[in-house]
Motif scaffolding. Sequence first.
Motif, PDB file in Angstrom:
ATOM      1  N   LEU A   1      17.442  -5.174  -0.368  1.00  0.00           N
ATOM      2  CA  LEU A   1      16.187  -4.835   0.305  1.00  0.00           C
ATOM      3  C   LEU A   1      15.180  -5.967   0.135  1.00  0.00           C
ATOM      4  CD1 LEU A   1      15.046  -2.409   1.838  1.00  0.00           C
ATOM      5  CD2 LEU A   1      14.129  -1.585  -0.302  1.00  0.00           C
ATOM      6  N   ASP A   2      14.626  -6.407   1.243  1.00  0.00           N
ATOM      7  CA  ASP A   2      13.618  -7.470   1.206  1.00  0.00           C
ATOM      8  C   ASP A   2      12.281  -6.876   0.783  1.00  0.00           C
ATOM      9  OD1 ASP A   2      12.265  -9.846   1.494  1.00  0.00           O
ATOM     10  OD2 ASP A   2      12.088  -9.669   3.672  1.00  0.00           O
ATOM     11  N   THR A   3      11.782  -7.311  -0.387  1.00  0.00           N
ATOM     12  CA  THR A   3      10.519  -6.772  -0.883  1.00  0.00           C
ATOM     13  C   THR A   3       9.320  -7.617  -0.465  1.00  0.00           C
ATOM     14  OG1 THR A   3      10.793  -7.914  -2.992  1.00  0.00           O
ATOM     15  CG2 THR A   3      11.595  -5.641  -2.856  1.00  0.00           C
ATOM     16  N   LYS A   4       9.554  -8.688   0.260  1.00  0.00           N
ATOM     17  CA  LYS A   4       8.456  -9.512   0.770  1.00  0.00           C
ATOM     18  C   LYS A   4       8.048  -8.953   2.129  1.00  0.00           C
ATOM     19  CE  LYS A   4       9.385 -13.674  -1.707  1.00  0.00           C
ATOM     20  NZ  LYS A   4       8.341 -13.882  -2.633  1.00  0.00           N
ATOM     21  N   LEU A   5       6.958  -8.203   2.115  1.00  0.00           N
ATOM     22  CA  LEU A   5       6.487  -7.536   3.327  1.00  0.00           C
ATOM     23  C   LEU A   5       5.220  -8.210   3.829  1.00  0.00           C
ATOM     24  CD1 LEU A   5       6.841  -3.862   2.063  1.00  0.00           C
ATOM     25  CD2 LEU A   5       8.488  -5.154   3.407  1.00  0.00           C
TER      26      LEU A   5
ATOM     27  N   LYS B   1       0.277  -0.447   6.316  1.00  0.00           N
ATOM     28  CA  LYS B   1       0.735   0.724   7.065  1.00  0.00           C
ATOM     29  C   LYS B   1       1.540   1.666   6.160  1.00  0.00           C
ATOM     30  CE  LYS B   1       2.982   1.469  11.539  1.00  0.00           C
ATOM     31  NZ  LYS B   1       3.681   0.795  12.630  1.00  0.00           N
ATOM     32  N   THR B   2       2.403   1.110   5.322  1.00  0.00           N
ATOM     33  CA  THR B   2       3.227   1.901   4.422  1.00  0.00           C
ATOM     34  C   THR B   2       2.380   2.572   3.347  1.00  0.00           C
ATOM     35  OG1 THR B   2       5.050   0.354   4.801  1.00  0.00           O
ATOM     36  CG2 THR B   2       5.257   1.839   2.925  1.00  0.00           C
ATOM     37  N   GLU B   3       1.442   1.843   2.764  1.00  0.00           N
ATOM     38  CA  GLU B   3       0.571   2.434   1.744  1.00  0.00           C
ATOM     39  C   GLU B   3      -0.282   3.559   2.340  1.00  0.00           C
ATOM     40  OE1 GLU B   3      -1.594  -0.813  -0.011  1.00  0.00           O
ATOM     41  OE2 GLU B   3       0.006  -1.212  -1.453  1.00  0.00           O
ATOM     42  N   LYS B   4      -0.716   3.384   3.571  1.00  0.00           N
ATOM     43  CA  LYS B   4      -1.487   4.436   4.236  1.00  0.00           C
ATOM     44  C   LYS B   4      -0.623   5.679   4.439  1.00  0.00           C
ATOM     45  CE  LYS B   4      -4.313   5.259   8.315  1.00  0.00           C
ATOM     46  NZ  LYS B   4      -4.794   4.734   9.592  1.00  0.00           N
TER      47      LYS B   4
ATOM     48  N   LEU C   1      13.590   7.626  -5.744  1.00  0.00           N
ATOM     49  CA  LEU C   1      12.995   6.561  -6.559  1.00  0.00           C
ATOM     50  C   LEU C   1      13.299   6.756  -8.039  1.00  0.00           C
ATOM     51  CD1 LEU C   1       9.452   6.386  -4.914  1.00  0.00           C
ATOM     52  CD2 LEU C   1      11.329   4.770  -4.592  1.00  0.00           C
ATOM     53  N   LYS C   2      13.121   5.671  -8.785  1.00  0.00           N
ATOM     54  CA  LYS C   2      13.226   5.748 -10.242  1.00  0.00           C
ATOM     55  C   LYS C   2      12.078   6.609 -10.764  1.00  0.00           C
ATOM     56  CE  LYS C   2      14.821   0.977 -10.338  1.00  0.00           C
ATOM     57  NZ  LYS C   2      14.452  -0.383 -10.695  1.00  0.00           N
ATOM     58  N   PRO C   3      12.257   7.271 -11.902  1.00  0.00           N
ATOM     59  CA  PRO C   3      11.182   8.100 -12.460  1.00  0.00           C
ATOM     60  C   PRO C   3       9.862   7.340 -12.667  1.00  0.00           C
ATOM     61  CG  PRO C   3      13.230   8.575 -13.592  1.00  0.00           C
ATOM     62  CD  PRO C   3      13.497   7.409 -12.671  1.00  0.00           C
ATOM     63  N   ILE C   4       9.942   6.091 -13.078  1.00  0.00           N
ATOM     64  CA  ILE C   4       8.724   5.310 -13.296  1.00  0.00           C
ATOM     65  C   ILE C   4       8.024   5.055 -11.960  1.00  0.00           C
ATOM     66  CG2 ILE C   4       9.890   3.058 -13.246  1.00  0.00           C
ATOM     67  CD1 ILE C   4       7.033   3.849 -15.611  1.00  0.00           C
ATOM     68  N   GLN C   5       8.801   4.843 -10.892  1.00  0.00           N
ATOM     69  CA  GLN C   5       8.208   4.636  -9.574  1.00  0.00           C
ATOM     70  C   GLN C   5       7.592   5.933  -9.047  1.00  0.00           C
ATOM     71  OE1 GLN C   5      11.718   2.941  -7.743  1.00  0.00           O
ATOM     72  NE2 GLN C   5      10.714   0.940  -7.594  1.00  0.00           N
ATOM     73  N   GLN C   6       8.199   7.055  -9.377  1.00  0.00           N
ATOM     74  CA  GLN C   6       7.616   8.342  -8.993  1.00  0.00           C
ATOM     75  C   GLN C   6       6.273   8.543  -9.678  1.00  0.00           C
ATOM     76  OE1 GLN C   6      10.569  11.293  -9.947  1.00  0.00           O
ATOM     77  NE2 GLN C   6      11.774  10.859  -8.111  1.00  0.00           N
ATOM     78  N   ARG C   7       6.168   8.124 -10.921  1.00  0.00           N
ATOM     79  CA  ARG C   7       4.882   8.247 -11.626  1.00  0.00           C
ATOM     80  C   ARG C   7       3.846   7.302 -11.032  1.00  0.00           C
ATOM     81  NH1 ARG C   7       8.150   8.781 -16.709  1.00  0.00           N
ATOM     82  NH2 ARG C   7       7.750   6.589 -17.000  1.00  0.00           N
ATOM     83  N   ILE C   8       4.273   6.103 -10.627  1.00  0.00           N
ATOM     84  CA  ILE C   8       3.356   5.169  -9.952  1.00  0.00           C
ATOM     85  C   ILE C   8       2.874   5.794  -8.645  1.00  0.00           C
ATOM     86  CG2 ILE C   8       3.210   2.946  -8.745  1.00  0.00           C
ATOM     87  CD1 ILE C   8       5.166   1.841 -10.899  1.00  0.00           C
ATOM     88  N   TRP C   9       3.783   6.357  -7.879  1.00  0.00           N
ATOM     89  CA  TRP C   9       3.444   7.031  -6.611  1.00  0.00           C
ATOM     90  C   TRP C   9       2.400   8.114  -6.864  1.00  0.00           C
ATOM     91  CZ3 TRP C   9       7.151   7.639  -2.067  1.00  0.00           C
ATOM     92  CH2 TRP C   9       6.686   8.548  -1.133  1.00  0.00           C
ATOM     93  N   ASP C  10       2.668   8.958  -7.869  1.00  0.00           N
ATOM     94  CA  ASP C  10       1.754  10.067  -8.177  1.00  0.00           C
ATOM     95  C   ASP C  10       0.361   9.568  -8.556  1.00  0.00           C
ATOM     96  OD1 ASP C  10       3.760  11.912  -7.712  1.00  0.00           O
ATOM     97  OD2 ASP C  10       4.285  12.124  -9.834  1.00  0.00           O
ATOM     98  N   GLN C  11       0.329   8.623  -9.483  1.00  0.00           N
ATOM     99  CA  GLN C  11      -0.969   8.190 -10.003  1.00  0.00           C
ATOM    100  C   GLN C  11      -1.720   7.296  -9.017  1.00  0.00           C
ATOM    101  OE1 GLN C  11      -1.117   6.829 -14.031  1.00  0.00           O
ATOM    102  NE2 GLN C  11       0.393   8.332 -14.719  1.00  0.00           N
TER     103      GLN C  11
ATOM    104  N   MET D   1       9.085   0.037  -4.350  1.00  0.00           N
ATOM    105  CA  MET D   1       8.828   1.375  -3.831  1.00  0.00           C
ATOM    106  C   MET D   1       8.291   1.302  -2.402  1.00  0.00           C
ATOM    107  SD  MET D   1       6.148   4.178  -5.326  1.00  0.00           S
ATOM    108  CE  MET D   1       4.790   3.069  -5.062  1.00  0.00           C
ATOM    109  N   ILE D   2       7.347   0.436  -2.152  1.00  0.00           N
ATOM    110  CA  ILE D   2       6.766   0.285  -0.818  1.00  0.00           C
ATOM    111  C   ILE D   2       7.822  -0.223   0.160  1.00  0.00           C
ATOM    112  CG2 ILE D   2       5.082  -1.051   0.516  1.00  0.00           C
ATOM    113  CD1 ILE D   2       3.207  -0.788  -1.924  1.00  0.00           C
ATOM    114  N   ALA D   3       8.696  -1.112  -0.284  1.00  0.00           N
ATOM    115  CA  ALA D   3       9.756  -1.625   0.583  1.00  0.00           C
ATOM    116  C   ALA D   3      10.742  -0.523   0.967  1.00  0.00           C
ATOM    117  CB  ALA D   3      10.487  -2.766  -0.124  1.00  0.00           C
ATOM    118  N   VAL D   4      11.048   0.371   0.042  1.00  0.00           N
ATOM    119  CA  VAL D   4      11.956   1.481   0.332  1.00  0.00           C
ATOM    120  C   VAL D   4      11.339   2.395   1.398  1.00  0.00           C
ATOM    121  CG1 VAL D   4      13.037   3.555  -0.622  1.00  0.00           C
ATOM    122  CG2 VAL D   4      13.144   1.414  -1.888  1.00  0.00           C
TER     123      VAL D   4
END
Length: 139
Positions: free
Chosen positions: A6-10, A17-20, A89-99, A128-131
């Motif tokens: 997955l290319d993470t350079k967006l 758009k993805t963060e929104k 997502l990984k659990p740590i990424q889920q916590r990042i998403w939540d917070q 996470m944003i790339a996914v």
Amino acid sequence: MQLAFLDTKLSKEVKRKTEKLISSYKNLEAIIESKKMDAEHKMTVNYQPSESQRGNQFHSETEKIAELNIEIKEHLLTMRKLNVVYHSLKPIQQRIWDQKFLRGRYDVDVYSDLDIPDRTYYRLKREMIAVVAEAFGFI
């Protein structure tokens, strides 16, 4: 690992758009429910002229309800996709998403609370944003 492909350079536009989209996740259920309420048929006897009798208008009540039902389906699909991505997502990424996205906290506060280095935090967030961007076809 699947993220190796997955290319993470967006671009800034794709990232914004993805963060929104991720941030709107917390409001999707309320939007869906309100549109469902708007789409309910109102079957009351009324002696006033109906929409079709008022003149040369383009939309009837039935067309409005049909359009609302299409919007509801689109929002439900978006919500289901976001749920699938979130749970993959990984659990740590889920916590990042939540917070970060659901609670609206600053990046500094999030990685401090999670007790991870800032470089690790930004790498996980970028993945996470790339996914999400890949799942919605933004890439």
